[in-house]
Design an enzyme around this catalytic site. Structure first.
Site, PDB file in Angstrom:
ATOM      1  N   ASN A 145       0.920  -1.359  -0.042  1.00 32.56           N
ATOM      2  CA  ASN A 145       0.125  -0.058   0.136  1.00 32.56           C
ATOM      3  C   ASN A 145       0.884   1.286  -0.125  1.00 32.56           C
ATOM      4  O   ASN A 145       0.341   2.027  -0.526  1.00 32.56           O
ATOM      5  CB  ASN A 145      -1.063  -0.057   1.319  1.00 32.56           C
ATOM      6  N   GLY A 221       1.581  -6.392   7.386  1.00 28.22           N
ATOM      7  CA  GLY A 221       0.587  -6.923   6.382  1.00 28.22           C
ATOM      8  C   GLY A 221      -0.513  -7.375   7.033  1.00 28.22           C
ATOM      9  O   GLY A 221      -1.099  -7.028   8.239  1.00 28.22           O
ATOM     10  N   GLU A 241       2.914  -5.355  12.354  1.00 29.73           N
ATOM     11  CA  GLU A 241       1.651  -4.526  12.407  1.00 29.73           C
ATOM     12  C   GLU A 241       0.733  -5.125  11.303  1.00 29.73           C
ATOM     13  O   GLU A 241       1.062  -5.098  10.307  1.00 29.73           O
ATOM     14  CB  GLU A 241       2.407  -2.923  11.785  1.00 29.73           C
ATOM     15  N   LEU A 242      -0.239  -5.264  12.124  1.00 32.98           N
ATOM     16  CA  LEU A 242      -1.327  -6.089  11.281  1.00 32.98           C
ATOM     17  C   LEU A 242      -2.699  -5.567  11.006  1.00 32.98           C
ATOM     18  O   LEU A 242      -3.781  -6.163  10.893  1.00 32.98           O
ATOM     19  CB  LEU A 242      -1.711  -7.443  12.101  1.00 32.98           C
ATOM     20  N   CYS A 275      -3.575   1.016   7.013  1.00 36.61           N
ATOM     21  CA  CYS A 275      -3.765   0.196   7.992  1.00 36.61           C
ATOM     22  C   CYS A 275      -4.243   1.143   9.420  1.00 36.61           C
ATOM     23  O   CYS A 275      -5.087   0.592  10.230  1.00 36.61           O
ATOM     24  CB  CYS A 275      -2.367  -0.422   8.531  1.00 36.61           C
ATOM     25  N   GLU A 369     -11.037  -5.671   8.832  1.00 30.85           N
ATOM     26  CA  GLU A 369     -10.180  -4.613   8.223  1.00 30.85           C
ATOM     27  C   GLU A 369     -10.622  -4.392   6.991  1.00 30.85           C
ATOM     28  O   GLU A 369     -10.384  -5.357   6.069  1.00 30.85           O
ATOM     29  CB  GLU A 369      -8.803  -4.717   8.507  1.00 30.85           C
TER      30      GLU A 369
END
Length: 464
Positions: A145, A221, A241-242, A275, A369
């Site tokens: 992204n 991801g 970082e999810l 995110c 998400e």
């Protein structure tokens, strides 16, 4: 190209990188084999940097200066491979430059402490000091992204801490990563200090996370992939970082015009592929009608479509399948009782802003998400219900709260379970100086220049 042991290597097998808007091939990436991936990790692990803090600071600052000079080239590369609009790509390049400079300064400030030992009945007057030393080989796995900035987020602090790095960028957007690594080397980073491998996630990614040479994995991801890495990697340091189902809470004493503006920017920036974006808006019932009308106004101001057009605010999603998946989730929410207030027709990978009201709290659109330009409004009775709604989910990255009441602001800050609570701004708030990371299923560890450097070092104690 692959970078292994300081040498750029072309492979016979290639991955075609396509612009998601027009599907034209904009470049090729080499497809690494398992053997090449292991060799890259082994060589990076074997290299021991003798760069001083001053050297590392200079390399990062000089790299920032070159990217700043070549902004147009980096912008064109980002637009070509991920479909971000020119405006968004310009912001991304400038964020990357800022972070490089902050990490350069933090490289000068990595320090330990002196600890007294004569505080027990033994009364031993030893001298104990701690040092922060590089953790070793950092494996950085980045998403599509933000193809430049996400790479900088991983590599800049790793280099500041004097680690070797092996980078695996997204197979969908590897070209900006290659360009950035070449820039680092051109500005003095030893080529053997960084390795770069591109290829299939199932082969290259899985090989890396199970490789015995890796000392730390830093990954951004999906939650599913992060959980798989955690199960596979074993005893290594991890920073994940999810993502998030990022909430923006709007209470009835809020500045509604400002809240609607922030909500639109947070929900629609990068075509919603962020995110820390706004994924759900919890609005107190008494002001929900007014807020919804204001949000529709903000959405209609945005232009979207061709990412190459400098006039467009929003480009497209990473591919048509992603746009279709978001559209399906919106349709599912409408079937469950939500009302679509604004939503232009989809055209391939181009999906315009969507504003929905009366979205059920349990709808997958807001519980999961949703990686697209959606602004779903969930009506709530009061702050207590908003807190329950946020805390009842599986994610907890960042939450925004709009209120004029200092008492409600403190209550929200204390009770909401998130990595950060931002008062009178959205969950998209960012600064290279603050820790960034989540709780629950949103991840492990913290990014942000100084905090990432701490994650990428280990404490050594020396006693004299």
């Amino acid at each position: 190209m692959l970078l292994i042991d300081g040498e750029w290597i072309e492979t016979d097998e290639k991955i075609a990188v396509r612009n998601p808007f027009n599907k034209e091939i904009v470049g090729y990436a080499s497809r690494a084999t398992r053997e090449q991936t292991l060799a890259a990790a082994r060589c990076a692990k074997a290299y021991e940097s003798d760069l001083t803090a001053y050297d590392r600071c200079e390399i990062l600052n000089d790299t920032a200066a070159q990217i700043e000079r070549e902004e147009a080239e980096f912008v064109a590369q980002i637009v070509a491979e991920c479909g971000a609009s020119v405006k968004e790509a310009q912001k991304e390049v400038r964020r990357a430059v800022t972070l490089l400079r902050v990490c350069a300064e933090e490289a000068r400030r990595i320090s330990g402490e002196a600890i007294p030992t004569d505080v027990t009945s033994d009364r031993k007057k030893n001298l104990a000091v701690t040092l922060r030393v590089p953790i070793g080989l950092v494996c950085a796995i980045t998403p599509f992204n933000r193809p430049l900035n996400q790479v900088v987020v991983k590599l800049a602090p790793a280099i500041a801490a004097n680690n070797s790095v092996i980078l695996k960028p997204s197979e969908k957007t590897p070209l900006s990563a290659v360009k950035f690594v070449k820039c680092l080397i051109a500005n003095g980073l030893p080529a053997r200090m960084v390795s770069l491998v591109t290829g299939d996630p199932g082969e290259v990614g899985e090989t890396l996370v199970t490789c015995p040479d890796i000392d730390m994995i830093t990954f951004t991801g999906s939650r599913a992939v992060g959980e798989r890495i955690a199960r596979s990697a074993g005893m290594v340091r991890m920073t994940f970082e999810l993502g998030d189902s990022g909430a923006l809470v709007v209470l009835d004493d809020a500045d509604l015009e400002l809240a609607a503006d922030v909500a639109a920017k947070g929900a629609f920036a990068t075509a919603g592929q962020s995110c820390r974006g706004v994924k759900r808006i919890l609005v107190q019932e008494g002001v929900a009608d007014r807020f919804a009308a204001l949000l529709v106004q903000e959405a209609k101001k945005l232009t979207f479509g061709d990412p190459y057009s400098p006039q467009n605010d929003i480009g497209c999603l990473i591919d048509e399948a992603a746009a279709q998946a978001v559209e399906d989730r919106v349709d599912e929410s409408v079937e469950s009782g939500a009302k679509l207030l604004y939503g232009p027709p989809r055209d391939g990978a181009v999906l315009g802003p969507r504003v929905l009201d009366f979205v059920p709290k349990e709808s997958p659109l807001v519980r999961e998400e949703t990686f697209g330009p959606c602004a779903p409004i969930v009506r709530i009775k009061d702050l207590a219900e908003a807190v329950d709604c946020v805390n009842g989910g599986e994610y907890g990255l960042q939450t925004g709260v709009f209120t004029a009441s200092i008492h409600q602001a403190f209550e929200a800050a204390q009770k909401i379970k998130s990595g950060a609570v931002i008062i009178n701004d959205g969950p998209q708030f960012e600064s290279p100086f603050i820790p960034f990371g989540g709780v629950k299923k949103s991840g492990l560890g913290r990014e942000g220049a100084r905090f990432a450097i701490e994650e990428m070092t280990t404490v050594k104690t020396i006693v004299f």
